[in-house]
Design a protein around this motif. Structure first.
Motif, PDB file in Angstrom:
ATOM      1  N   THR A   8      26.195  68.923  40.442  1.00 29.55           N
ATOM      2  CA  THR A   8      26.457  67.676  41.157  1.00 29.55           C
ATOM      3  C   THR A   8      26.699  66.556  40.167  1.00 29.55           C
ATOM      4  O   THR A   8      26.121  66.526  39.080  1.00 29.55           O
ATOM      5  N   TRP A   9      27.561  65.658  40.535  1.00 30.01           N
ATOM      6  CA  TRP A   9      27.834  64.476  39.734  1.00 30.01           C
ATOM      7  C   TRP A   9      26.768  63.430  40.049  1.00 30.01           C
ATOM      8  O   TRP A   9      26.083  63.513  41.061  1.00 30.01           O
ATOM      9  N   GLY A  10      26.673  62.433  39.217  1.00 37.80           N
ATOM     10  CA  GLY A  10      25.772  61.319  39.504  1.00 37.80           C
ATOM     11  C   GLY A  10      26.314  60.502  40.669  1.00 37.80           C
ATOM     12  O   GLY A  10      27.424  60.720  41.146  1.00 37.80           O
ATOM     13  N   ARG A  11      25.535  59.547  41.119  1.00 40.05           N
ATOM     14  CA  ARG A  11      25.918  58.739  42.282  1.00 40.05           C
ATOM     15  C   ARG A  11      27.264  58.046  42.115  1.00 40.05           C
ATOM     16  O   ARG A  11      28.115  58.105  42.988  1.00 40.05           O
ATOM     17  N   GLY A  12      27.434  57.358  41.007  1.00 40.11           N
ATOM     18  CA  GLY A  12      28.669  56.599  40.796  1.00 40.11           C
ATOM     19  C   GLY A  12      29.899  57.484  40.781  1.00 40.11           C
ATOM     20  O   GLY A  12      30.915  57.171  41.400  1.00 40.11           O
TER      21      GLY A  12
END
Length: 194
Positions: free
Chosen positions: A86-90
C-alpha cells in the motif's frame, strides 16, 4: 520461489495492467506522428490534423510529443495502481485523483466521438462527404478506444481503493478527480474547445 495466487480477499490486478498497456500502446501513434510518420493517419484521423502533421507545424508537433508523454504517464499510473504494497496516504490520494480524473476524461471524450458519429450516421448532424470515412473511424475505433481506456483506469482505481490506507481520503480525492475532469470536459465542450 512461489507464485502468489489471487484469493477472494486479494483484489484483481488486471485493471491496472490493462490501463498500463492502454497508455503505453496509445503513446506509440503520438510519438510516431510526432517523428514524422504518417502511415494510417490520412484515413483514420481528421484531415486538418493530418495537414498540421504533414506541414510539421511546431505547435502541433509539440502537442503530439506532450500527449505521447501524458500517455506514458498514464501507463505508469496503471502500474502504480497495481503495486502490492500500500502507498502512503498522500500517494494513494494522488493516485485516486489521477486515475478517476483520467478515467472520466477518457470515457467522456470517447463517448462524444461515438455519440457525434452516430448522430452523423443517423443524418441528424450534417458532415462534409469527404469527412464521412474519417467520422466512421472516430465512431468505431477512436471513440471506443478512449472509452475502453477510461474504464480500465476507473476499474484500476476501484481495485486500488480496496487496498488504500486512508480509504475515505482516497475516495474524496477520486471524487474530486472524476468531477473535476467532468467539469473541465463540459466547460471545454461549451467553449467549443476540443
Amino acid at each position: 520461489m512461489s507464485l502468489r495466487r489471487e484469493t477472494a480477499s486479494s483484489p484483481a490486478r488486471w485493471p491496472g495492467y490493462a490501463a498500463a498497456v492502454w497508455g503505453f500502446a496509445f503513446a506509440v501513434p503520438s510519438f510516431y506522428w510526432a517523428m514524422g510518420g504518417l502511415a494510417g493517419a490520412a484515413s483514420t484521423i481528421s484531415p486538418s490534423l493530418v495537414e498540421l502533421a504533414r506541414e510539421r507545424n511546431p505547435g502541433f508537433i509539440t502537442v503530439l510529443w506532450v500527449t505521447g508523454v501524458l500517455k506514458v504517464v498514464g501507463g505508469t499510473l496503471g502500474l502504480a495502481l497495481v503495486r502490492r504494497r500500500t502507498w502512503g496516504r498522500g500517494m494513494s490520494r494522488l493516485l485516486q485523483l489521477s486515475a478517476w480524473g483520467a478515467g472520466v476524461l477518457l470515457v467522456w471524450h470517447g463517448a462524444l466521438f461515438v455519440g457525434q458519429g452516430l448522430l452523423v450516421q443517423a443524418h441528424v448532424i450534417e458532415l462534409a462527404p469527404e469527412l464521412l470515412p474519417v467520422s466512421r473511424w472516430y465512431t468505431y475505433l477512436w471513440g471506443p478506444w478512449f472509452v475502453a481506456g477510461g474504464l480500465t483506469f476507473v476499474f484500476a482505481a476501484r481495485t486500488h481503493l480496496s487496498r488504500a490506507v486512508d480509504r475515505r481520503g482516497a475516495m474524496i480525492a477520486g471524487t474530486v478527480g472524476g468531477l473535476g475532469a467532468l467539469l473541465l470536459s463540459v466547460t471545454a465542450l461549451i467553449a467549443g474547445i476540443g
